[in-house]
Design a protein around this motif. Structure first.
Motif, PDB file in Angstrom:
ATOM      1  N   TYR A 280       0.832  -1.195   0.000  1.00  0.00           N
ATOM      2  CA  TYR A 280       0.000   0.000   0.000  1.00  0.00           C
ATOM      3  C   TYR A 280       0.868   1.248   0.000  1.00  0.00           C
ATOM      4  CZ  TYR A 280      -3.254  -3.556   1.647  1.00  0.00           C
ATOM      5  OH  TYR A 280      -4.004  -4.694   1.765  1.00  0.00           O
ATOM      6  N   ASP A 281       0.277   2.349  -0.421  1.00  0.00           N
ATOM      7  CA  ASP A 281       0.989   3.628  -0.363  1.00  0.00           C
ATOM      8  C   ASP A 281       1.107   4.090   1.082  1.00  0.00           C
ATOM      9  OD1 ASP A 281       1.285   3.677  -3.070  1.00  0.00           O
ATOM     10  OD2 ASP A 281      -0.363   5.079  -3.443  1.00  0.00           O
ATOM     11  N   ARG A 282       2.085   4.909   1.331  1.00  0.00           N
ATOM     12  CA  ARG A 282       2.266   5.452   2.678  1.00  0.00           C
ATOM     13  C   ARG A 282       1.222   6.511   2.955  1.00  0.00           C
ATOM     14  NH1 ARG A 282       8.401   7.164   3.393  1.00  0.00           N
ATOM     15  NH2 ARG A 282       7.766   7.246   5.592  1.00  0.00           N
TER      16      ARG A 282
ATOM     17  N   LEU B  59       0.034  10.052   4.539  1.00  0.00           N
ATOM     18  CA  LEU B  59       0.690  11.358   4.470  1.00  0.00           C
ATOM     19  C   LEU B  59       1.428  11.715   5.759  1.00  0.00           C
ATOM     20  CD1 LEU B  59       1.071  13.517   2.362  1.00  0.00           C
ATOM     21  CD2 LEU B  59      -0.885  14.713   3.294  1.00  0.00           C
ATOM     22  N   SER B  60       0.820  11.397   6.912  1.00  0.00           N
ATOM     23  CA  SER B  60       1.464  11.770   8.179  1.00  0.00           C
ATOM     24  C   SER B  60       2.777  11.023   8.404  1.00  0.00           C
ATOM     25  CB  SER B  60       0.517  11.505   9.356  1.00  0.00           C
ATOM     26  OG  SER B  60       0.300  10.125   9.520  1.00  0.00           O
ATOM     27  N   GLN B  61       2.954   9.916   7.678  1.00  0.00           N
ATOM     28  CA  GLN B  61       4.205   9.168   7.793  1.00  0.00           C
ATOM     29  C   GLN B  61       5.328   9.838   7.005  1.00  0.00           C
ATOM     30  OE1 GLN B  61       2.646   5.498   6.201  1.00  0.00           O
ATOM     31  NE2 GLN B  61       2.426   4.598   8.233  1.00  0.00           N
ATOM     32  N   VAL B  62       4.947  10.745   6.125  1.00  0.00           N
ATOM     33  CA  VAL B  62       5.925  11.373   5.223  1.00  0.00           C
ATOM     34  C   VAL B  62       6.250  12.806   5.633  1.00  0.00           C
ATOM     35  CG1 VAL B  62       6.327  12.105   2.832  1.00  0.00           C
ATOM     36  CG2 VAL B  62       5.208   9.908   3.308  1.00  0.00           C
ATOM     37  N   LEU B  63       5.222  13.569   5.995  1.00  0.00           N
ATOM     38  CA  LEU B  63       5.432  14.977   6.313  1.00  0.00           C
ATOM     39  C   LEU B  63       6.176  15.175   7.625  1.00  0.00           C
ATOM     40  CD1 LEU B  63       1.923  16.447   5.411  1.00  0.00           C
ATOM     41  CD2 LEU B  63       4.035  16.681   4.092  1.00  0.00           C
ATOM     42  N   ALA B  64       7.060  16.149   7.641  1.00  0.00           N
ATOM     43  CA  ALA B  64       7.770  16.550   8.861  1.00  0.00           C
ATOM     44  C   ALA B  64       7.623  18.056   9.008  1.00  0.00           C
ATOM     45  CB  ALA B  64       9.247  16.166   8.779  1.00  0.00           C
ATOM     46  N   GLU B  65       7.367  18.492  10.228  1.00  0.00           N
ATOM     47  CA  GLU B  65       7.149  19.913  10.459  1.00  0.00           C
ATOM     48  C   GLU B  65       8.319  20.754   9.965  1.00  0.00           C
ATOM     49  OE1 GLU B  65       5.620  17.938  14.316  1.00  0.00           O
ATOM     50  OE2 GLU B  65       6.804  17.370  12.564  1.00  0.00           O
TER      51      GLU B  65
ATOM     52  N   ARG C 214       4.931   8.388  -3.131  1.00  0.00           N
ATOM     53  CA  ARG C 214       3.499   8.495  -3.425  1.00  0.00           C
ATOM     54  C   ARG C 214       2.732   8.283  -2.127  1.00  0.00           C
ATOM     55  NH1 ARG C 214       1.699   4.586  -7.763  1.00  0.00           N
ATOM     56  NH2 ARG C 214       1.416   3.139  -6.037  1.00  0.00           N
ATOM     57  N   VAL C 215       1.758   9.149  -1.885  1.00  0.00           N
ATOM     58  CA  VAL C 215       1.009   9.101  -0.636  1.00  0.00           C
ATOM     59  C   VAL C 215      -0.486   9.074  -0.921  1.00  0.00           C
ATOM     60  CG1 VAL C 215       2.756  10.267   0.755  1.00  0.00           C
ATOM     61  CG2 VAL C 215       1.062  11.625  -0.488  1.00  0.00           C
ATOM     62  N   THR C 216      -1.237   8.676   0.080  1.00  0.00           N
ATOM     63  CA  THR C 216      -2.686   8.607  -0.024  1.00  0.00           C
ATOM     64  C   THR C 216      -3.310   9.282   1.186  1.00  0.00           C
ATOM     65  OG1 THR C 216      -4.584   7.101  -0.227  1.00  0.00           O
ATOM     66  CG2 THR C 216      -2.718   6.317   1.070  1.00  0.00           C
ATOM     67  N   PHE C 217      -4.457   9.929   0.994  1.00  0.00           N
ATOM     68  CA  PHE C 217      -5.090  10.657   2.090  1.00  0.00           C
ATOM     69  C   PHE C 217      -6.487  11.081   1.660  1.00  0.00           C
ATOM     70  CE2 PHE C 217      -2.013  13.122  -0.291  1.00  0.00           C
ATOM     71  CZ  PHE C 217      -2.800  14.106  -0.869  1.00  0.00           C
TER      72      PHE C 217
ATOM     73  N   ALA D 242      -8.230   3.141  -4.606  1.00  0.00           N
ATOM     74  CA  ALA D 242      -8.603   2.316  -3.451  1.00  0.00           C
ATOM     75  C   ALA D 242      -7.614   1.187  -3.148  1.00  0.00           C
ATOM     76  CB  ALA D 242     -10.006   1.755  -3.646  1.00  0.00           C
ATOM     77  N   PRO D 243      -7.141   0.420  -4.158  1.00  0.00           N
ATOM     78  CA  PRO D 243      -6.238  -0.688  -3.851  1.00  0.00           C
ATOM     79  C   PRO D 243      -4.934  -0.272  -3.176  1.00  0.00           C
ATOM     80  CG  PRO D 243      -7.126  -0.934  -6.061  1.00  0.00           C
ATOM     81  CD  PRO D 243      -7.499   0.443  -5.593  1.00  0.00           C
ATOM     82  N   LYS D 244      -4.526   0.995  -3.329  1.00  0.00           N
ATOM     83  CA  LYS D 244      -3.269   1.443  -2.728  1.00  0.00           C
ATOM     84  C   LYS D 244      -3.479   2.113  -1.372  1.00  0.00           C
ATOM     85  CE  LYS D 244      -0.085   0.652  -4.408  1.00  0.00           C
ATOM     86  NZ  LYS D 244       0.648  -0.629  -4.394  1.00  0.00           N
ATOM     87  N   ASN D 245      -4.738   2.243  -0.937  1.00  0.00           N
ATOM     88  CA  ASN D 245      -5.038   2.827   0.370  1.00  0.00           C
ATOM     89  C   ASN D 245      -5.465   1.708   1.302  1.00  0.00           C
ATOM     90  OD1 ASN D 245      -6.757   3.993   2.545  1.00  0.00           O
ATOM     91  ND2 ASN D 245      -6.246   5.912   1.539  1.00  0.00           N
TER      92      ASN D 245
END
Length: 422
Positions: A24-26, A28-34, A201-204, A287-290
């Protein structure tokens, strides 16, 4: 019979493609950093210029699904898709899975936990005053109670909706718009980062507010940008916390001279194709990647986990507001839960409420209508959602659903991985 290779062509290229398609795609919160800046690439789809959802003849690709936000620690998932529902002649979507009553019970316990927290604040303030032989500090107590109210119910600060930090473990049904994007992390000087996973690539899920920002960016496209099947936007993610950064950040148009392909042509010559190949181009591939949609728990699994959670937190039944119309309407449902029936005082009061309701019914008195947590849509809204879902357009889906700012939390990052918002 021997094993049959998955790559029919016998090439390592096809083997790599099959490998990359797994998982699955990652989120978004796993990728973003403040306190970092990103460029995000969204797939766009062409629309007839006469469409009310067309912006410069295009819209961002998005997929709408009904479902409920959940607390993973409590019930084992962050999202429960709606799979058993019907649409009546008035265009109303009704959940037939039976999860509605559990969402109501979760809401009742959420409010009970809030009342418990308020009681604790009162007790602590009183004890502190007694220990110091002084009056209760009403100013400090009021501030603590306001903070608790914000944590459990949310607030509006400086014209910005601040979502609650603590929510019911099973929430009301709504329509969520899922999107996919490729995100590129930038260095402080604006160059693309070369660190591992700098391109991901991210999903949200996306809110109406952020969708409007994307539409504004689409409106600004010019020249060659109008010929592409994607849009590149800037996302400055600055703040002390992810929630703060997500609230403050906006999806901003990137002019042709500031696009990564223009500023860093040598980098783009290598990575541009990577980005374009990573982008999801069709509706059915979202859907399949989320993981939230592709591999959900069943309703029964969620119910079992919820009942275990209730058993662990059954002491909260002492803080239920038995005079609340919501509780009165759900009294029979509450009595079906073993963990609640085991609490004598709560059981007796609920049995009294049920008996009173039966007596009122026998006397011809009308009871309050059953709490209806199901999101209802007009037939016109349903028609719009169907039309736009077929086209896979983000603006149309969100507009037809009445906007996604009305439900759910912003998520940990203000964009979101748990269905919440971008």
């Amino acid at each position: 019979m021997g094993l049959k290779p998955l790559n029919a062509s016998g090439t390592i290229g096809e083997a790599g493609t099959i490998r990359d398609a797994q998982g699955y795609d990652r989120f978004l919160s796993q990728v973003l950093a403040e306190n970092n800046t990103y460029h995000m690439f969204f797939t766009t789809v062409p629309l007839d210029e006469t469409s009310e959802f067309a912006v410069n003849g295009r819209s961002v690709l998005g997929a709408a699904y009904g479902g409920r936000n959940c607390d993973k620690n409590a019930v084992g998932c962050t999202f429960l898709p709606l799979t058993d529902f019907e649409q009546d002649e008035f265009g109303q979507l009704k959940d037939k899975s039976g999860m509605g009553k559990y969402a109501r019970i979760a809401s009742i316990f959420h409010e009970a936990m809030y009342r418990n927290a308020i009681q604790k604040a009162d007790d602590e303030a009183r004890k502190l005053a007694e220990d110091n032989d002084e009056p209760v500090n009403e100013v400090d107590l009021a501030a603590k109670k306001k903070k608790l109210d914000q944590e459990y119910h949310g607030d509006r600060v400086n014209d910005v909706n601040v979502p609650p930090k603590i929510n019911p473990v099973i929430r009301g049904m709504s329509v969520f718009t899922f999107v996919s994007a490729v995100i590129v992390k930038l260095l402080p000087d604006g160059q693309p980062s070369s660190e591992k996973d700098a391109i991901t690539r991210v999903t949200f899920t996306m809110s109406k507010t952020k969708a409007e920002q994307l539409n504004k960016a689409l409106k600004s496209l010019r020249g060659e940008q109008l010929e592409r099947d994607y849009i590149e936007v800037k996302y400055a993610y600055n703040g002390a916390t992810k929630q703060e950064a997500g609230r403050m950040a906006t999806l901003d148009y990137v002019d042709p001279e500031s696009e990564l392909r223009a500023k860093y042509p040598n980098w783009w010559a290598v990575k541009g194709k990577v980005i374009e190949n990573m982008m999801i181009k069709d509706l059915d591939s979202i859907a399949p990647k989320n993981q939230n949609i592709a591999n959900p728990l069943t309703n029964n699994e969620v119910i079992i986990n919820f009942k275990k959670w209730l058993a662990t937190n059954r002491g909260m039944s002492s803080y239920i507001d038995f005079e609340s119309p919501t509780v009165k309407n759900a009294a029979s449902d509450l009595l079906e839960i073993d963990a609640i029936r085991s609490m004598k005082k709560a059981r007796i009061r609920l049995e009294e409420i049920v008996a009173e309701a039966k007596e009122n019914e026998a006397n011809g008195e009308e009871e309050d209508a059953q709490v209806n947590e199901v999101r209802e849509f007009s037939s016109e809204e349903i028609a719009k959602m169907k039309e736009m879902q077929e086209a896979g357009t983000l603006a149309g889906i969100i507009d037809a659903a009445g906007g996604m700012d009305s439900f759910g939390e912003l998520g940990k990052d203000g964009l979101s991985d748990e269905p919440g918002e971008l």
